[in-house]
Enzyme design. Structure first.
Site: not given
Ligand code: DGL
Length: 270
Positions: A75, A10-11, A185-186, A42-43
């Site tokens: 994302t 994940d990010s 989003c997780t 990342y979003g």
């Molecule tokens: N957990 C990411 C998602 O599900 C986080 C979002 C991000 O990094 O902006 O989109």
């Protein structure tokens, strides 16, 4: 049967919601988790950048000999679905399993989707829901402040910042009378209690981490890749920024102490 670990990325911290569910569903599996804490969020980034990051994240997991890669990130799953295409191991993102659960859950045919800007712009959940049932109505809302709120740990039902932000973003979905909301989003399941309090108990909240973990189990079973060991599985955690502080907040997410079990990785090299 395979004792190789499941790879999850994940990010940042959000993918831990999937790890928590994986451990509950498949306690004997080993897991390698990578959180790109140095580059989160990342979003708000471009598709090109998200694709590059996602490829590096997956390569890092492959270098750990994983038997499966899970992009536990809405994302990445929305903006870079092709990351799974040429991998030598099974792959899943979060969109298909989560959309399916929402389609099965709704009774009034009105589904809300919340996610990062990149996720909402891609319409990934909306398209998948409409592919499954074109009669359903989908209402999308981007919630860019939720990720930093979660990463800062403002997650309790009494937290005024969390409450106000939830109200500001979700007012429109309440007005549309959705009976199901995809936490797309997780990171968002961490805010489930605050969101649930605002929208009310009649609205079903679909947790992308949970649905993806259930789907991963199904996939591993189909491929004969489950670990049949009786021992409890081990989890290894990696991040791309400072490790200090990660274990504290990760322990809150996972409801168990991960101690010093976290290492830093230079993700640019993958
Ligand atoms: N957990 C990411 C998602 O599900 C986080 C979002 C991000 O990094 O902006 O989109």
């Amino acid at each position: 049967m395979s004792a190789q670990p499941i790879g999850v990325f994940d990010s940042g911290l959000g993918g831990l919601t999937a790890v928590k569910q994986l451990r509950a569903i498949m306690p004997h599996e080993n897991i390698v988790y990578f959180g790109d804490t140095g580059r989160v969020p990342y979003g708000n980034r471009s598709v090109t950048t998200i694709r590059r990051y996602a490829a590096q994240d997956a390569n890092f997991l492959l270098s750990n000999n994983v038997k499966m890669v899970i992009a536990a990130c809405g994302t990445v799953s929305s903006a870079a679905p092709e990351v799974g295409e040429n991998l030598p191991v099974p792959y899943t993102g979060v969109i298909a399993p989560t959309a399916k659960a929402a389609v099965e859950a709704t009774q009034n045919g009105r589904i809300g989707v919340i996610g990062t800007r990149a996720t909402i712009l891609s319409c990934s959940y909306k398209k998948e829901i409409e592919r499954l049932n074109s009669e359903l109505q989908v209402f999308q809302k981007e919630c860019p402040l939720f990720v930093p709120i979660v990463e800062e740990g403002f997650i309790s039902v009494d937290d005024p910042i969390a409450r106000l932000t939830v109200e500001r973003y979700l007012e429109v979905l309440k007005k549309e009378k959705v009976d199901t909301i995809i936490l797309g989003c997780t990171h968002y399941p961490i805010l489930k209690a605050v969101i649930g309090e605002y929208v009310g108990t009649d609205v079903k909240l679909i947790d992308s981490g949970k649905e993806t973990a259930l789907y991963a189990e199904k996939l591993l079973k189909e491929k004969g890749l489950l670990n049949e060991s009786e021992e409890e599985g081990e989890c290894k955690f990696f991040v791309s920024d400072r490790t200090e502080g990660f274990s504290d907040i990760a322990s809150i997410f996972l409801h168990s102490n991960i101690g010093e079990n976290v290492s830093r990785v230079d993700i640019q090299h993958y």
